[in-house]
Write an enzyme that holds these catalytic residues in place. Structure first.
Site, PDB file in Angstrom:
ATOM      1  N   ASP A 192       5.312  -1.780   6.370  1.00  0.00           N
ATOM      2  CA  ASP A 192       6.636  -1.615   6.970  1.00  0.00           C
ATOM      3  C   ASP A 192       7.238  -0.322   6.450  1.00  0.00           C
ATOM      4  O   ASP A 192       6.970   0.085   5.311  1.00  0.00           O
ATOM      5  CB  ASP A 192       7.546  -2.796   6.620  1.00  0.00           C
ATOM      6  N   ASP A 198       6.565  -4.114  15.103  1.00  0.00           N
ATOM      7  CA  ASP A 198       7.647  -5.100  15.193  1.00  0.00           C
ATOM      8  C   ASP A 198       8.624  -4.718  16.300  1.00  0.00           C
ATOM      9  O   ASP A 198       9.092  -5.576  17.054  1.00  0.00           O
ATOM     10  CB  ASP A 198       8.409  -5.198  13.865  1.00  0.00           C
TER      11      ASP A 198
END
Length: 166
Positions: A123, A141
Site C-alpha cells: 500500500d 484498491d
C-alpha cells in the site's frame, strides 16, 4: 453454439491488463525506492507512504497468523472467475458493467499477485486531513472501489427500452 468473444463483455478484458500494469508498476516503484514506513509528501493531504497490509481492507484480519493470506487469495480467485463468467454472458455494448467488472478483476489480480509473491499487499497512498489519516491503500484498491461504485451507479440508471418485435 458459441458466440464470438468480441461480441461479449470479454472484449473489455484489455482494461484488466491496463489496471494490472499500472498497479504492479506503482508497487514496483515503491518497493525499489522506499524503505518500509518511508513517506513523501505529494500535495497537501496526500502522501506516498510505503506500508504492508497482511490482511484485507483496513488491515482486516492482518494479525491472524497467516491463514488469511490463502483465504483472501481464494476469495480473489473466486470473484475473478465469477466476474469473467458474467462478462462472457454480457454483451460488449454493456459498457458500464463490463468496465466495472474489468476494474474489479484488475484490482483483485493486482492484490492477489502481492499476496502470493510477497505475502502481503503493498500500500502506498496516504490521504489525510489534519491529523486524521484514512487507511493507506493502493491503485488496485482504487480500481476495485471504482468498479463497485460503477455497478451501484448502473443500478440507478434507467434501463434501455426493449425493442418491440413486429
Amino acid at each position: 453454439m458459441s458466440k464470438p468473444l468480441c461480441s461479449t463483455g470479454l472484449r473489455w478484458l484489455w482494461l484488466v491488463v491496463v489496471v494490472l500494469i499500472i498497479d504492479l508498476g506503482s508497487k514496483y516503484l515503491i518497493l525499489q525506492n522506499f524503505a518500509l514506513g518511508d513517506t513523501v509528501g505529494l500535495f497537501p493531504s496526500l502522501n506516498l507512504h510505503y506500508a504492508r497490509n497482511y490482511g484485507a481492507a483496513f488491515s482486516f484480519l492482518a494479525d491472524s497468523g497467516g491463514w488469511q493470506r490463502w483465504f483472501f487469495a481464494g476469495i480473489a480467485i473466486g470473484i475473478c472467475v465469477i466476474l469473467v463468467a458474467m462478462m462472457y454472458r454480457s454483451k460488449a455494448t454493456q459498457k458500464l458493467n463490463n468496465i466495472a467488472y474489468a476494474l474489479i478483476i484488475g484490482g483483485a489480480l493486482g492484490n492477489l499477485f502481492d499476496r502470493l509473491w510477497h505475502g502481503f499487499v503493498v500500500d502506498m497512498i496516504d490521504f489525510y486531513v489534519g491529523d486524521w489519516h484514512f487507511a493507506t491503500f493502493n491503485l488496485a484498491d482504487s480500481a476495485i472501489c471504482i468498479g463497485a461504485a460503477l455497478i451501484v451507479l448502473e443500478g440507478f440508471l434507467p434501463k434501455p427500452a426493449a425493442k418491440e418485435q413486429a
